[in-house]
Design a protein around this motif. Structure first.
Motif, PDB file in Angstrom:
ATOM      1  N   VAL A 298       0.833  -1.207   0.000  1.00 23.14           N
ATOM      2  CA  VAL A 298       0.000   0.000   0.000  1.00 23.14           C
ATOM      3  C   VAL A 298       0.861   1.248   0.000  1.00 23.14           C
ATOM      4  O   VAL A 298       0.592   2.215  -0.739  1.00 23.14           O
ATOM      5  CB  VAL A 298      -0.947  -0.020   1.214  1.00 23.14           C
ATOM      6  N   ARG A 299       1.918   1.272   0.810  1.00 21.78           N
ATOM      7  CA  ARG A 299       2.780   2.458   0.878  1.00 21.78           C
ATOM      8  C   ARG A 299       3.492   2.717  -0.449  1.00 21.78           C
ATOM      9  O   ARG A 299       3.602   3.865  -0.901  1.00 21.78           O
ATOM     10  CB  ARG A 299       3.802   2.298   2.012  1.00 21.78           C
ATOM     11  N   ILE A 300       3.995   1.654  -1.066  1.00 22.68           N
ATOM     12  CA  ILE A 300       4.646   1.817  -2.366  1.00 22.68           C
ATOM     13  C   ILE A 300       3.625   2.225  -3.416  1.00 22.68           C
ATOM     14  O   ILE A 300       3.905   3.053  -4.297  1.00 22.68           O
ATOM     15  CB  ILE A 300       5.360   0.518  -2.770  1.00 22.68           C
ATOM     16  N   GLY A 301       2.416   1.689  -3.335  1.00 23.12           N
ATOM     17  CA  GLY A 301       1.367   2.099  -4.262  1.00 23.12           C
ATOM     18  C   GLY A 301       1.019   3.562  -4.127  1.00 23.12           C
ATOM     19  O   GLY A 301       0.807   4.256  -5.131  1.00 23.12           O
ATOM     20  N   GLN A 302       0.955   4.064  -2.886  1.00 23.10           N
ATOM     21  CA  GLN A 302       0.694   5.492  -2.682  1.00 23.10           C
ATOM     22  C   GLN A 302       1.821   6.343  -3.258  1.00 23.10           C
ATOM     23  O   GLN A 302       1.568   7.362  -3.911  1.00 23.10           O
ATOM     24  CB  GLN A 302       0.541   5.772  -1.188  1.00 23.10           C
ATOM     25  N   ALA A 303       3.076   5.935  -3.003  1.00 22.70           N
ATOM     26  CA  ALA A 303       4.207   6.710  -3.514  1.00 22.70           C
ATOM     27  C   ALA A 303       4.252   6.691  -5.027  1.00 22.70           C
ATOM     28  O   ALA A 303       4.515   7.723  -5.670  1.00 22.70           O
ATOM     29  CB  ALA A 303       5.517   6.157  -2.938  1.00 22.70           C
ATOM     30  N   ASN A 304       3.970   5.548  -5.635  1.00 26.60           N
ATOM     31  CA  ASN A 304       3.998   5.456  -7.088  1.00 26.60           C
ATOM     32  C   ASN A 304       2.887   6.297  -7.713  1.00 26.60           C
ATOM     33  O   ASN A 304       3.095   6.974  -8.728  1.00 26.60           O
ATOM     34  CB  ASN A 304       3.864   3.996  -7.519  1.00 26.60           C
ATOM     35  N   ALA A 305       1.706   6.275  -7.096  1.00 22.68           N
ATOM     36  CA  ALA A 305       0.605   7.094  -7.612  1.00 22.68           C
ATOM     37  C   ALA A 305       0.947   8.576  -7.524  1.00 22.68           C
ATOM     38  O   ALA A 305       0.664   9.349  -8.453  1.00 22.68           O
ATOM     39  CB  ALA A 305      -0.674   6.798  -6.836  1.00 22.68           C
ATOM     40  N   LEU A 306       1.573   8.979  -6.423  1.00 19.75           N
ATOM     41  CA  LEU A 306       1.933  10.391  -6.254  1.00 19.75           C
ATOM     42  C   LEU A 306       2.934  10.831  -7.318  1.00 19.75           C
ATOM     43  O   LEU A 306       2.769  11.899  -7.934  1.00 19.75           O
ATOM     44  CB  LEU A 306       2.510  10.606  -4.852  1.00 19.75           C
ATOM     45  N   LEU A 307       3.959  10.021  -7.555  1.00 18.66           N
ATOM     46  CA  LEU A 307       4.988  10.409  -8.514  1.00 18.66           C
ATOM     47  C   LEU A 307       4.507  10.281  -9.953  1.00 18.66           C
ATOM     48  O   LEU A 307       5.138  10.814 -10.857  1.00 18.66           O
ATOM     49  CB  LEU A 307       6.245   9.558  -8.301  1.00 18.66           C
ATOM     50  N   GLN A 308       3.406   9.564 -10.158  1.00 20.27           N
ATOM     51  CA  GLN A 308       2.803   9.503 -11.478  1.00 20.27           C
ATOM     52  C   GLN A 308       1.796  10.624 -11.700  1.00 20.27           C
ATOM     53  O   GLN A 308       1.181  10.704 -12.765  1.00 20.27           O
ATOM     54  CB  GLN A 308       2.110   8.149 -11.683  1.00 20.27           C
ATOM     55  N   GLY A 309       1.596  11.474 -10.696  1.00 19.78           N
ATOM     56  CA  GLY A 309       0.705  12.613 -10.847  1.00 19.78           C
ATOM     57  C   GLY A 309      -0.739  12.332 -10.492  1.00 19.78           C
ATOM     58  O   GLY A 309      -1.628  13.051 -10.949  1.00 19.78           O
ATOM     59  N   ARG A 310      -1.000  11.320  -9.647  1.00 19.74           N
ATOM     60  CA  ARG A 310      -2.363  11.004  -9.241  1.00 19.74           C
ATOM     61  C   ARG A 310      -2.495  11.095  -7.730  1.00 19.74           C
ATOM     62  O   ARG A 310      -1.511  10.892  -7.001  1.00 19.74           O
ATOM     63  CB  ARG A 310      -2.749   9.585  -9.700  1.00 19.74           C
ATOM     64  N   TYR A 312      -4.768   9.171  -6.145  1.00 23.32           N
ATOM     65  CA  TYR A 312      -5.457   7.936  -5.793  1.00 23.32           C
ATOM     66  C   TYR A 312      -4.647   6.766  -6.345  1.00 23.32           C
ATOM     67  O   TYR A 312      -3.908   6.889  -7.332  1.00 23.32           O
ATOM     68  CB  TYR A 312      -6.881   7.906  -6.359  1.00 23.32           C
ATOM     69  N   VAL A 313      -4.786   5.600  -5.702  1.00 25.23           N
ATOM     70  CA  VAL A 313      -4.021   4.407  -6.065  1.00 25.23           C
ATOM     71  C   VAL A 313      -4.872   3.524  -6.971  1.00 25.23           C
ATOM     72  O   VAL A 313      -6.062   3.319  -6.716  1.00 25.23           O
ATOM     73  CB  VAL A 313      -3.596   3.628  -4.803  1.00 25.23           C
ATOM     74  N   ILE A 314      -4.255   2.993  -8.008  1.00 26.78           N
ATOM     75  CA  ILE A 314      -4.906   2.039  -8.902  1.00 26.78           C
ATOM     76  C   ILE A 314      -4.188   0.692  -8.752  1.00 26.78           C
ATOM     77  O   ILE A 314      -3.066   0.626  -8.221  1.00 26.78           O
ATOM     78  CB  ILE A 314      -4.879   2.520 -10.367  1.00 26.78           C
ATOM     79  N   PRO A 315      -4.802  -0.409  -9.185  1.00 23.77           N
ATOM     80  CA  PRO A 315      -4.155  -1.722  -9.015  1.00 23.77           C
ATOM     81  C   PRO A 315      -2.775  -1.821  -9.638  1.00 23.77           C
ATOM     82  O   PRO A 315      -1.906  -2.542  -9.130  1.00 23.77           O
ATOM     83  CB  PRO A 315      -5.152  -2.688  -9.684  1.00 23.77           C
ATOM     84  N   GLU A 316      -2.536  -1.112 -10.725  1.00 20.84           N
ATOM     85  CA  GLU A 316      -1.220  -1.177 -11.373  1.00 20.84           C
ATOM     86  C   GLU A 316      -0.124  -0.616 -10.474  1.00 20.84           C
ATOM     87  O   GLU A 316       1.042  -1.021 -10.584  1.00 20.84           O
ATOM     88  CB  GLU A 316      -1.254  -0.412 -12.704  1.00 20.84           C
ATOM     89  N   ASP A 317      -0.457   0.324  -9.584  1.00 18.01           N
ATOM     90  CA  ASP A 317       0.537   0.843  -8.644  1.00 18.01           C
ATOM     91  C   ASP A 317       1.004  -0.237  -7.688  1.00 18.01           C
ATOM     92  O   ASP A 317       2.176  -0.253  -7.277  1.00 18.01           O
ATOM     93  CB  ASP A 317      -0.052   2.013  -7.841  1.00 18.01           C
ATOM     94  N   VAL A 318       0.111  -1.135  -7.330  1.00 15.79           N
ATOM     95  CA  VAL A 318       0.459  -2.229  -6.423  1.00 15.79           C
ATOM     96  C   VAL A 318       1.196  -3.337  -7.161  1.00 15.79           C
ATOM     97  O   VAL A 318       2.177  -3.901  -6.669  1.00 15.79           O
ATOM     98  CB  VAL A 318      -0.810  -2.774  -5.734  1.00 15.79           C
ATOM     99  N   LYS A 319       0.733  -3.652  -8.386  1.00 15.15           N
ATOM    100  CA  LYS A 319       1.335  -4.741  -9.145  1.00 15.15           C
ATOM    101  C   LYS A 319       2.727  -4.397  -9.658  1.00 15.15           C
ATOM    102  O   LYS A 319       3.568  -5.292  -9.822  1.00 15.15           O
ATOM    103  CB  LYS A 319       0.443  -5.106 -10.333  1.00 15.15           C
ATOM    104  N   ALA A 320       2.994  -3.123  -9.925  1.00  8.21           N
ATOM    105  CA  ALA A 320       4.242  -2.739 -10.587  1.00  8.21           C
ATOM    106  C   ALA A 320       5.469  -3.136  -9.779  1.00  8.21           C
ATOM    107  O   ALA A 320       6.514  -3.465 -10.357  1.00  8.21           O
ATOM    108  CB  ALA A 320       4.248  -1.236 -10.863  1.00  8.21           C
ATOM    109  N   PHE A 321       5.377  -3.111  -8.452  1.00  9.85           N
ATOM    110  CA  PHE A 321       6.541  -3.407  -7.607  1.00  9.85           C
ATOM    111  C   PHE A 321       6.244  -4.535  -6.636  1.00  9.85           C
ATOM    112  O   PHE A 321       6.801  -4.584  -5.544  1.00  9.85           O
ATOM    113  CB  PHE A 321       6.974  -2.142  -6.857  1.00  9.85           C
ATOM    114  N   ALA A 322       5.364  -5.460  -7.050  1.00 14.02           N
ATOM    115  CA  ALA A 322       5.040  -6.601  -6.186  1.00 14.02           C
ATOM    116  C   ALA A 322       6.253  -7.512  -6.001  1.00 14.02           C
ATOM    117  O   ALA A 322       6.462  -8.063  -4.908  1.00 14.02           O
ATOM    118  CB  ALA A 322       3.869  -7.385  -6.769  1.00 14.02           C
ATOM    119  N   HIS A 323       7.060  -7.669  -7.035  1.00 19.67           N
ATOM    120  CA  HIS A 323       8.234  -8.533  -6.902  1.00 19.67           C
ATOM    121  C   HIS A 323       9.233  -7.947  -5.904  1.00 19.67           C
ATOM    122  O   HIS A 323       9.800  -8.680  -5.087  1.00 19.67           O
ATOM    123  CB  HIS A 323       8.910  -8.721  -8.261  1.00 19.67           C
TER     124      HIS A 323
END
Length: 357
Positions: A298-310, A312-323
């Protein structure tokens, strides 16, 4: 006849219902804050472009971990710019930076600090170690012994150290960037599972392509030096207050209940549970991801959404760095290791099995 007659019984009064305080809603994220956060991230990326060729995923992993307020572990064979990437991020921020070269004879006091007896005052004085900095680079962390590795647990988990019974808070922001060579390399020690779980992400580097390696040689030729002079880099650095702003802004990015359930399902599936269990996973995984993994997702998803200019978090924000979030938290069975099954392959099956909201 009773000497003292019984007192009349009063009807029992119902106990007042206890109302649980409702948590205060997080303040909303303004559009200007999102633009400012994206501009700060672009400023850091510009510094990376002067020191690294390729390795975009590593760059994003470092920036996201800093914004999310975690620590990162970088693993690769020697010579793939792990230390250069860590130094670039640390010097992109105008905070304190310390580098610790881990060796088998490194002691916990060499990292945390110790008490030194002052003969002039006849008293012990506390001498803090290099861990007391905003950014700490632990180079080749798996070359230090288990006792020294465990000394980092309190600092990474609590943001403080204890020297001679005195608790000393670490500066904020505080981030550990650790690098390690693969375990099969000579002269290395396995990191304890408890410490591995403290790292929010683990990035694994691969060899660059032939084109990227040629571009790297061209950059070194133009620069005239094989080492990076961080003072010669152009572009503005990011201040400590900017990092604190990025972290507070990331915590205000909206996460829906469906996204939270998605992160929980991913972590639970690695433990053999979840809404869509993976068949045969119990024979491959000895220990699944802890709840700290769902928090990191969740924290990485929030950070990724912020740096992508959004905001709100979408599923791709969570999946992108799941590994990066799960690979070091999943312990494989001996049978899986013998068959050559990796944790990344298990994460692939988990991500494919869990339905996307």
């Amino acid at each position: 006849m009773a000497i003292f007659p019984p007192k009349p019984q009063m009807p029992a009064q119902p106990a007042p219902a206890r109302t649980m305080p409702t948590p205060a809603a997080a303040p909303t994220l303004a559009a200007d804050d999102v633009k400012q956060a994206k501009a700060l991230a672009d400023r850091i990326r510009a510094r990376f472009s002067q020191t690294l060729i390729g390795q975009e995923h590593l760059r994003e992993s470092l920036i996201l971990t800093m914004v999310a307020g975690g620590h990162i572990l970088i693993e690769s064979v020697p010579g793939l710019a792990k230390t250069t990437a860590a130094q670039t991020l640390a010097t992109s921020v105008s905070g304190t930076f310390k580098r610790i070269q881990c060796t088998p004879d490194l002691m916990p006091s060499d990292i945390v600090g110790t008490q030194v007896f002052d003969f002039a005052t006849q008293k012990f004085t506390t001498q803090v170690g290099p861990i007391h900095a905003n950014f700490v680079l632990l180079d080749e962390i798996n070359r230090s012994n288990a006792k020294t590795q465990s000394a980092m647990l309190e600092a990474m988990a609590e943001g403080a150290t204890t020297i001679g019974g005195q608790r000393i808070a670490l500066p904020k922001p505080f981030m550990v960037i650790a690098t390690q060579n693969p375990i099969e390399e000579e002269g290395t020690f396995n990191l304890p599972e408890a410490q591995m779980d403290r790292f929010m992400m683990k990035a694994v580097l691969t060899y660059p392509t032939a084109q990227e390696e040629q571009r790297m040689l061209a950059m070194l030729t133009r620069r005239g030096s094989d080492t990076v002079d961080q003072h010669a880099l152009t572009g503005d650095t990011v201040s400590i207050s900017d990092v604190e702003f990025l972290r507070s802004a990331a915590r205000r990015v909206h996460v829906s209940d469906a996204i939270m359930q998605y992160a929980v399902n991913i972590a639970a599936t690695s433990r053999g549970a979840g809404t869509k269990p993976v068949q045969g996973l119990s024979s491959l995984v000895r220990l699944g991801a802890s709840p700290r993994a769902s928090i990191a997702l969740v924290r990485i998803g929030q950070a990724n959404a912020l740096l992508q200019g959004r905001d709100y978090v979408i599923p791709e924000d969570v999946k992108a760095f799941a590994h990066e979030v799960l690979r070091h938290r999943i312990l494989m069975t001996f049978e899986a290791l013998a068959d050559g099954v990796t944790s990344d392959q298990v994460v692939d099956s988990i991500v494919q099995a869990v339905p996307v909201p």
